[in-house]
Structures are given as C-alpha cells and as structure tokens.
Design an enzyme around this catalytic site. Sequence first.
Site, PDB file in Angstrom:
ATOM      1  N   CYS A   1       0.507  -0.988   0.124  1.00 57.52           N
ATOM      2  CA  CYS A   1      -0.554  -0.098   0.282  1.00 57.52           C
ATOM      3  C   CYS A   1       1.092   1.461  -0.212  1.00 57.52           C
ATOM      4  O   CYS A   1       2.166   1.475   0.761  1.00 57.52           O
ATOM      5  CB  CYS A   1      -1.286  -0.138   1.211  1.00 57.52           C
TER       6      CYS A   1
ATOM      7  N   HIS B   1      -9.154  -3.276  -2.026  1.00 52.95           N
ATOM      8  CA  HIS B   1      -7.755  -2.673  -1.896  1.00 52.95           C
ATOM      9  C   HIS B   1      -8.546  -1.548  -1.422  1.00 52.95           C
ATOM     10  O   HIS B   1      -8.734  -0.784  -0.651  1.00 52.95           O
ATOM     11  CB  HIS B   1      -6.563  -2.484  -2.343  1.00 52.95           C
ATOM     12  N   GLU B   2      -9.149  -1.045  -2.581  1.00 52.02           N
ATOM     13  CA  GLU B   2      -9.156   0.492  -2.549  1.00 52.02           C
ATOM     14  C   GLU B   2     -10.672   1.106  -2.231  1.00 52.02           C
ATOM     15  O   GLU B   2     -10.893   2.171  -1.367  1.00 52.02           O
ATOM     16  CB  GLU B   2      -9.368   1.416  -3.998  1.00 52.02           C
TER      17      GLU B   2
ATOM     18  N   HIS C   1     -10.785   1.198   1.636  1.00 52.11           N
ATOM     19  CA  HIS C   1      -9.854   2.875   2.366  1.00 52.11           C
ATOM     20  C   HIS C   1     -11.030   3.808   2.256  1.00 52.11           C
ATOM     21  O   HIS C   1     -11.145   4.326   2.970  1.00 52.11           O
ATOM     22  CB  HIS C   1      -8.577   2.958   0.443  1.00 52.11           C
TER      23      HIS C   1
END
Length: 163
Positions: A89, A131-132, A135
């Site tokens: 990351c 993953h995004e 976030h």
Amino acid sequence: MTARDIRLYGDPVLRTPAAEITAIDEGVRALVQDLLDSVALPGRAGVAAPQIGVGVRAFSYNVDDVIGYILNPRVVEVRGEPELTGEGCLSVPGLWHDTPRHPYARVEGIDLDGEPVVLEGEGLMAQMLQHETDHLDGVVYLQRLRKDERARAMKAVRESDWF
C-alpha cells in the site's frame, strides 16, 4: 493538476469512512484529475481519495495499462474463497504482506457525468477493487491480515523510518 502526496498510515483520514459525492462540481473534477495524475506514476495500481487527504468516495486505478476512475464505488459482488495474495500500500511504504482477497470482485459507481460505471475482474483488478474500496470505508489492508501476520506487520510499521 498534479500528482498529490500520499498520506501515511496513522493519518486519521485513512481510518475515517469517506463521504458520498452528492454533487459533481469543479472541485470533484479537479480531484479526479489529481487522482489520475497520482495513479499514473510507476508502480501504482490504485489511489483512493483519502490517500491524498480528501475524505470522499472516489479512486483511480492503473491496471494492465488501463487508467481510470470511479466515483461513489461500492463492492456489489465478490466470488471465490479469499486467497492470500501479496499486497502492499502506498500509505504503508516498504511493507508487503499476504492479504486475504477474493479472486473476483465487481464494483459499481458513477463517472463525472453521473453515468453508471461497472468495474470488475480477477487477479490484480479484483485485488485493487477490494483494496481501494476498503480505503473508502476507512480500512487499511493491515486490518485484513491474519492475526500473526498483522502482529508482524504492526511491528514493522512501528520500526519504520516513516511512522
């Protein structure tokens, strides 16, 4: 517009769920350009708005030489049992850990014209989508690690020169 600095683990914006974008204005258009400029740098698969200090639901991606963005994304489907996949990351520089991710993911959102956007895929695309969107939900990949791996990761974070 320009590539923006990446916020590092420990910054509260990374642990705060991002707000929906309710109006597409010049500020949102400028944000998208900054996200696109930020993800175009070498070695980047995705950049979420919180990573550049903006707490709204948007991210850019750069997978298989395709660069794009999505606003207000939500994961609407994952398939397959989570598999351990090497992951890093930008907000946790220099660390790489096996992270459980589904092998397929589908995300839906909108573009700057308010039109529907669907992003889906396997492999790196599926990993990036999960993953995004994590976030945007205030989750950093370290929180997804198995207990023993997370303990090692947190020790490495504490010992890093950037934390």
